[in-house]
Write a protein that holds these residues in place. Structure first.
Motif, PDB file in Angstrom:
ATOM      1  N   THR A  29      17.985  20.228  -3.442  1.00 19.22           N
ATOM      2  CA  THR A  29      16.780  20.525  -3.441  1.00 19.22           C
ATOM      3  C   THR A  29      16.107  21.700  -2.501  1.00 19.22           C
ATOM      4  OG1 THR A  29      16.279  18.126  -3.912  1.00 19.22           O
ATOM      5  CG2 THR A  29      14.608  19.674  -3.215  1.00 19.22           C
ATOM      6  N   PRO A  30      15.752  22.625  -3.348  1.00 22.94           N
ATOM      7  CA  PRO A  30      15.439  23.869  -2.140  1.00 22.94           C
ATOM      8  C   PRO A  30      14.585  23.476  -1.125  1.00 22.94           C
ATOM      9  CG  PRO A  30      14.300  24.105  -4.459  1.00 22.94           C
ATOM     10  CD  PRO A  30      15.275  22.821  -4.542  1.00 22.94           C
ATOM     11  N   SER A  31      14.643  24.317  -0.088  1.00 25.22           N
ATOM     12  CA  SER A  31      13.834  23.938   1.157  1.00 25.22           C
ATOM     13  C   SER A  31      12.623  24.197   0.893  1.00 25.22           C
ATOM     14  CB  SER A  31      14.467  24.528   2.379  1.00 25.22           C
ATOM     15  OG  SER A  31      15.759  23.968   2.752  1.00 25.22           O
ATOM     16  N   TYR A  41      15.660  29.068  -1.584  1.00 26.09           N
ATOM     17  CA  TYR A  41      16.433  28.314  -0.853  1.00 26.09           C
ATOM     18  C   TYR A  41      16.843  29.194   0.416  1.00 26.09           C
ATOM     19  CZ  TYR A  41      17.859  26.406  -5.384  1.00 26.09           C
ATOM     20  OH  TYR A  41      17.693  25.630  -6.779  1.00 26.09           O
ATOM     21  N   ASP A  42      17.264  28.328   1.518  1.00 26.72           N
ATOM     22  CA  ASP A  42      17.761  29.008   2.783  1.00 26.72           C
ATOM     23  C   ASP A  42      19.083  28.819   2.920  1.00 26.72           C
ATOM     24  OD1 ASP A  42      18.213  26.464   3.504  1.00 26.72           O
ATOM     25  OD2 ASP A  42      16.240  26.025   4.823  1.00 26.72           O
ATOM     26  N   ASP A  43      19.546  29.409   3.986  1.00 27.24           N
ATOM     27  CA  ASP A  43      20.970  29.425   4.409  1.00 27.24           C
ATOM     28  C   ASP A  43      21.734  27.957   4.369  1.00 27.24           C
ATOM     29  OD1 ASP A  43      20.905  32.091   4.570  1.00 27.24           O
ATOM     30  OD2 ASP A  43      20.702  32.423   6.784  1.00 27.24           O
ATOM     31  N   ALA A  44      20.897  26.878   4.697  1.00 29.09           N
ATOM     32  CA  ALA A  44      21.445  25.642   4.803  1.00 29.09           C
ATOM     33  C   ALA A  44      21.564  25.257   3.327  1.00 29.09           C
ATOM     34  CB  ALA A  44      20.548  24.767   5.719  1.00 29.09           C
ATOM     35  N   ASP A  45      20.468  25.589   2.629  1.00 35.00           N
ATOM     36  CA  ASP A  45      20.874  25.146   1.047  1.00 35.00           C
ATOM     37  C   ASP A  45      22.083  25.712   0.781  1.00 35.00           C
ATOM     38  OD1 ASP A  45      18.587  23.637   1.173  1.00 35.00           O
ATOM     39  OD2 ASP A  45      17.226  25.426   0.482  1.00 35.00           O
ATOM     40  N   LEU A  46      22.409  27.029   0.689  1.00 37.78           N
ATOM     41  CA  LEU A  46      23.730  27.550   0.368  1.00 37.78           C
ATOM     42  C   LEU A  46      24.792  27.011   1.106  1.00 37.78           C
ATOM     43  CD1 LEU A  46      22.572  31.669   0.764  1.00 37.78           C
ATOM     44  CD2 LEU A  46      22.481  29.991  -1.553  1.00 37.78           C
ATOM     45  N   ALA A  47      24.616  26.667   2.067  1.00 34.24           N
ATOM     46  CA  ALA A  47      25.948  25.868   2.672  1.00 34.24           C
ATOM     47  C   ALA A  47      26.152  24.748   2.015  1.00 34.24           C
ATOM     48  CB  ALA A  47      25.589  25.617   4.218  1.00 34.24           C
ATOM     49  N   ARG A  48      25.027  23.802   1.622  1.00 37.11           N
ATOM     50  CA  ARG A  48      25.231  22.697   1.036  1.00 37.11           C
ATOM     51  C   ARG A  48      25.904  22.983  -0.435  1.00 37.11           C
ATOM     52  NH1 ARG A  48      23.190  17.417   1.056  1.00 37.11           N
ATOM     53  NH2 ARG A  48      22.731  16.189  -0.884  1.00 37.11           N
ATOM     54  N   LEU A  49      25.229  24.016  -1.145  1.00 33.35           N
ATOM     55  CA  LEU A  49      25.930  24.216  -2.479  1.00 33.35           C
ATOM     56  C   LEU A  49      27.346  24.715  -2.340  1.00 33.35           C
ATOM     57  CD1 LEU A  49      25.383  25.200  -5.496  1.00 33.35           C
ATOM     58  CD2 LEU A  49      24.486  27.364  -4.667  1.00 33.35           C
ATOM     59  N   GLN A  50      27.542  25.554  -1.315  1.00 32.30           N
ATOM     60  CA  GLN A  50      29.108  25.689  -1.440  1.00 32.30           C
ATOM     61  C   GLN A  50      30.057  24.469  -1.314  1.00 32.30           C
ATOM     62  OE1 GLN A  50      30.352  27.594   2.339  1.00 32.30           O
ATOM     63  NE2 GLN A  50      31.585  28.910   1.232  1.00 32.30           N
ATOM     64  N   GLN A  51      29.371  23.395  -0.477  1.00 33.48           N
ATOM     65  CA  GLN A  51      30.178  22.038  -0.626  1.00 33.48           C
ATOM     66  C   GLN A  51      30.128  21.290  -1.817  1.00 33.48           C
ATOM     67  OE1 GLN A  51      27.793  20.465   2.985  1.00 33.48           O
ATOM     68  NE2 GLN A  51      29.976  19.859   3.687  1.00 33.48           N
ATOM     69  N   ILE A  52      29.122  21.382  -2.594  1.00 34.63           N
ATOM     70  CA  ILE A  52      28.938  20.878  -3.795  1.00 34.63           C
ATOM     71  C   ILE A  52      30.014  21.667  -4.820  1.00 34.63           C
ATOM     72  CG2 ILE A  52      27.387  20.478  -5.952  1.00 34.63           C
ATOM     73  CD1 ILE A  52      25.137  20.875  -3.939  1.00 34.63           C
ATOM     74  N   LEU A  53      30.030  22.816  -4.834  1.00 35.64           N
ATOM     75  CA  LEU A  53      30.908  23.633  -5.695  1.00 35.64           C
ATOM     76  C   LEU A  53      32.258  23.400  -5.207  1.00 35.64           C
ATOM     77  CD1 LEU A  53      29.078  27.004  -5.994  1.00 35.64           C
ATOM     78  CD2 LEU A  53      29.149  25.098  -7.683  1.00 35.64           C
TER      79      LEU A  53
END
Length: 262
Positions: A29-31, A41-53
């Motif tokens: 969920t975007p911040s 999306y912020d940097d923390a969201d991108l980090a989470r997306l990286q984990q998801i991928l």
């Protein structure tokens, strides 16, 4: 710094629709939101997306990814170990499938170099469906009978196949004549034809006790690809596969009830 959904999609190499799906699933969920209501999306969201991928690349379903990300200390290692085992099993399965495909191709090619005309002369309309051969090997490949049948099929020469197919063609004509004449499937004549088929399998491929013959006949009735190995589609009639199955079952009952009959 904030990023739009399009920017994040471009960064990550995914589609905007994928990001929307992750949002609806509660996975990412975007911040923030813009004044116009667009996702940010912020940097923390991108980090989470990286984990998801990363987990998606390993083949994790979304619900398992959510479990890992929501409790990383408690489940991440356990889930990774489980997925590692699954991947090793999948690799083994695919390697086995590759081997099965090679063996099925050998059956398709009869293990003997033949030209198209020569193959047509010997096999006529009978064809070996690669998908069926592979599925059959997956289902029965570990049985001694299946292994022996595959080995003997690959060892047959052209003259072996010529005699085998001529014998099968003669039997098929008599099966069709019995069916067309309305001969009962549980009568002596049909049972005799069923027994001939069982002996044909034993003679050319592997010993075929009555229980095994019943399973083969059940496959003929259940799977058109299997039945096409004994009766080509152009010669089939409605109800013929069931007729052969019933004849085989009747013959098997007679043989198992006869004392001293294998």
């Amino acid at each position: 710094m904030s990023y739009s959904v399009r920017q994040v999609a471009d960064f990550a190499g995914v589609t905007v629709r994928t990001l929307h799906h992750y949002d609806r699933a509660g996975l990412l969920t975007p911040s923030g939101r813009s004044h116009a209501g667009y996702r940010l999306y912020d940097d923390a969201d991108l980090a989470r997306l990286q984990q998801i991928l990363f987990y998606r690349a390993l083949g994790f379903p979304l619900e398992r990814i959510a479990a890992v990300l929501d409790d990383p200390q408690g489940t991440a290692l356990e889930q990774l170990r489980a997925r590692h085992r699954e991947l090793r099993e999948e690799i083994a399965r695919l390697e086995r499938l590759a081997g099965l495909a090679e063996r099925a191709i050998e059956i398709q090619q009869t293990g003997v170099p033949m030209g198209h005309e020569e193959r047509a002369e010997i096999f006529g309309e009978i064809t070996f469906d690669l998908s069926y051969a592979t599925e059959a090997e997956l289902k029965h490949g570990q049985s001694p009978g299946q292994r022996e049948a595959m080995a003997r099929a690959a060892a047959h020469g052209k003259e072996d196949w010529r005699r085998l197919m001529a014998e099968a063609a003669d039997w098929r004509l008599r099966l069709l004549a019995a069916f067309d004449a309305g001969v009962p499937a549980d009568g002596e004549r049909a049972a005799g034809l069923a027994e001939e088929h069982r002996q044909h399998i034993t003679r050319w491929f592997t010993p075929c006790p009555p229980d095994m013959h019943r399973r083969i006949a059940d496959d003929f009735h259940a799977d058109p690809r299997a039945f096409a190995l004994v009766v080509p589609p152009s010669q089939q009639r409605p109800g013929l596969a069931a007729y052969l199955r019933d004849a085989v079952h009747a013959n098997a009952r007679r043989r198992t009830e006869s004392e001293g009959t294998p």
